[in-house]
Scaffold this active site. Structure first.
Site, short mmCIF file in Angstrom:
data_model
loop_
_atom_site.label_atom_id
_atom_site.label_comp_id
_atom_site.label_asym_id
_atom_site.label_seq_id
_atom_site.Cartn_x
_atom_site.Cartn_y
_atom_site.Cartn_z
N ARG A 85 35.80 65.55 68.92
CA ARG A 85 35.00 66.76 69.19
C ARG A 85 35.37 67.88 68.22
O ARG A 85 35.35 69.06 68.56
CB ARG A 85 35.19 67.21 70.62
N ASP A 244 49.41 62.12 68.11
CA ASP A 244 48.22 62.65 67.43
C ASP A 244 48.18 64.18 67.51
O ASP A 244 47.34 64.80 66.86
CB ASP A 244 46.93 62.06 68.03
P1 AMP Z 1 43.48 65.72 72.85
O1 AMP Z 1 44.06 65.29 74.16
O2 AMP Z 1 42.70 66.98 72.91
O3 AMP Z 1 44.47 65.71 71.75
O4 AMP Z 1 42.37 64.61 72.50
C1 AMP Z 1 42.64 63.24 72.42
C2 AMP Z 1 41.46 62.52 71.82
O5 AMP Z 1 40.32 62.64 72.66
C3 AMP Z 1 41.03 63.02 70.45
O6 AMP Z 1 40.63 61.92 69.69
C4 AMP Z 1 39.87 63.93 70.77
O7 AMP Z 1 39.01 64.09 69.69
C5 AMP Z 1 39.22 63.19 71.92
N1 AMP Z 1 38.44 64.07 72.79
C6 AMP Z 1 38.88 65.02 73.64
N2 AMP Z 1 37.85 65.63 74.28
C7 AMP Z 1 36.72 65.06 73.84
C8 AMP Z 1 35.32 65.24 74.09
N3 AMP Z 1 34.89 66.15 74.96
N4 AMP Z 1 34.46 64.45 73.42
C9 AMP Z 1 34.86 63.53 72.55
N5 AMP Z 1 36.15 63.31 72.25
C10 AMP Z 1 37.07 64.05 72.88
MG MG Z 2 44.51 66.17 69.92
#
Ligand code: AMP
Ligand code: MG
Length: 478
Positions: A85, A244
């Site tokens: 996103r 990540d």
């Molecule tokens: P994060 O926990 O924010 O580091 O996200 C972990 C993964 O989930 C990453 O690859 C983000 O890009 C993906 N991600 C989080 N929220 C969304 C969303 N609303 N739509 C698509 N991908 C998401």
């Molecule tokens: Mg992230």
């Protein structure tokens, strides 16, 4: 507005996907960081133009938008991920020649979105803006927030929410997970090209070292240890330290379920998805070592052609983590009580203080402020009473330092924030902002710009409601 370059696109094309941000219905510029824009040397333009560009509606000149591929260990488990996103508009080159990623977050789906909608809620983006800017003002390396644009669209979560796009600025979004992607991908050429790119971009000084891959491991370890020590200095809990979300450039980023600790308890965790406390306040050090071990694994083939030798060199380096971390932590904690050159005995003094704080449920931030600011309001008299014998020991210790109490106080003022973003105030500000009233949000944002200065007028922001914190949970991926 920007001076874009696109060096990342010279990497093997597995490393990214070109994708345009989704267009939005009614872009409305809610927040714009004028000071940051000025520092970056962004050309002035009007609000509607900014809103169009930073919502994804208009692709700025020379931008070739793309999403980065990466992998990562999430709560211990390996996954292929990528910007699901977020979309990078490009690398802005500032007037000093420094390179900054300009990224839109919440700007629609990408090939890495999996089941996600690629969107972000207004509250989550305002939260990231507030906390990242607070971290920066605290002097802690962090991603920066340039803007929040309301999209005028609904985002569906547990409830229907307003959508928004955040513009995030970072030296680089390269993470441990990006190395994991390059290593997992198999072709050594991809890893090698990516490694060289990273060194050139972030740590060019390492190019001429004897073993650049090992030097990179050491450097990133140092930066991460330094960063986490800084988090612990101000009571910050990142909440989702998956590989990540660990940046190679040593910047705090991905402000999801993060929060600041109020009452001192090393087991504090606010994130709703961290049921086992993997990323609790006190675990942040061991998790960093774990994350660095994952990083080391990706570098093995670059450290030495002889795998056994490479592993042994990497293990040796990783095993230096504890000692390095402990030394940095002791220096930081000693500074919090006004000791510039700690001795081993000071560890006991620090531990005793922390124990008393935990037993008496003392506020982490206010304890240190109360130690040096005589007329600071003491909201926990029982704790301050119990602290008297410790205070006597502490005063004796300070009297033995060259600069005595005046030097101690001046050091304490530099390292102990008075104002932090406390959960209760953050939530109130977000609640009102979501209803269209930005007054409290802007007041809080403003107050957090000078976190080391005590200001009577901001007294209300220094206290908290322990009951509120007890039931407080933060949510990720919103
Ligand atoms: P994060 O926990 O924010 O580091 O996200 C972990 C993964 O989930 C990453 O690859 C983000 O890009 C993906 N991600 C989080 N929220 C969304 C969303 N609303 N739509 C698509 N991908 C998401
Ligand atoms: Mg992230």
């Amino acid at each position: 507005m920007f001076h874009f370059d696109n060096s990342y696109l010279q990497l093997p094309d597995k490393c990214y996907s070109k994708v345009n941000p989704a267009t939005v219905k009614h872009p409305e510029l809610l927040l714009f960081n004028h000071k940051l824009a000025e520092d970056l040397g962004l050309n002035k333009t009007d609000d509607s133009e900014i809103a169009a560009m930073l919502s994804g509606n208009r692709i700025p000149e020379n931008s070739i938008p793309f999403a980065q591929a990466y992998a990562g260990h999430q709560f211990g488990h390996f996954n292929m991920l990528g910007d699901g996103r977020a979309i990078l508009l490009g690398e802005h080159i500032d007037p000093q020649g420094k390179r900054f990623d300009i990224q839109l977050k919440g700007s629609g789906q990408t090939p890495y979105s999996r089941r996600g909608d690629g969107k972000a809620t207004l509250k989550a983006m305002l939260r990231e803006y507030l906390i990242s800017e607070a971290m920066y003002a605290l002097g802690i390396p962090s991603s920066r927030s340039l803007s929040v644009v309301k999209t005028g669209e609904a985002v569906f979560r547990d409830s229907v929410q307003q959508g928004a796009v955040l513009a995030r600025v970072m030296k680089s979004h390269i993470r441990v997970g990006t190395f994991e992607f390059a290593a997992f991908y198999g072709a050594k050429e991809v890893l090698k090209t990516f490694f060289e790119y990273t060194i050139n971009r972030i740590y060019p000084d390492l190019k001429n070292t004897e073993n650049p891959a090992l030097a990179l491991l050491e450097k990133v370890m140092q930066q991460q240890a330094e960063l986490v020590v800084n988090w612990m200095r101000v009571g910050f809990i990142h909440g989702v330290m998956n590989t990540d979300n660990v940046s190679i450039s040593g910047e705090t980023f991905d402000y999801g379920p993060c929060a600041f600790m109020n009452v001192y308890d090393p087991k504090t965790v606010f994130s709703s998805i961290d049921e086992e406390g993997r990323y609790a306040f006190e675990n942040q050090a061991v998790i960093t070592k774990w994350n660095m071990a994952k990083f080391a694994e990706t570098l093995i083939t670059l450290i030495d052609e002889d795998e056994k030798k490479a592993v042994s060199l990497a293990v040796e380096q990783i095993n230096r983590f504890e000692k390095m971390f402990r030394a940095k932590w002791l220096t930081m904690m000693a500074a919090k009580i006004g000791i510039e050159q700690p001795e081993q005995d000071d560890l006991d003094l620090i531990k005793e203080l922390l124990e008393l704080m935990q037993v008496h449920k003392a506020d982490y931030t206010n304890t240190f402020t109360g130690l040096y600011l005589q007329d600071f309001p003491k909201d926990n008299p029982e704790f301050w009473e119990a602290l008297l014998p410790w205070k006597k020991q502490w005063t004796d210790r300070i009297q033995k330092t060259a600069g005595r109490m005046p030097a101690a106080i001046s050091l304490m003022k530099k390292v102990n924030p008075v104002i932090i973003p406390r959960n209760i105030h953050v939530e109130r500000a977000l609640f009102l902002a979501d209803k269209g009233d930005m007054t409290l949000f802007n007041e809080l944002l403003n107050a957090l710009q000078k976190p080391y200065t005590y200001n009577e007028a901001l007294k209300d922001l220094l206290f908290f409601d322990a009951d509120f914190d007890e039931n407080y949970q933060t949510f990720c991926g919103t």
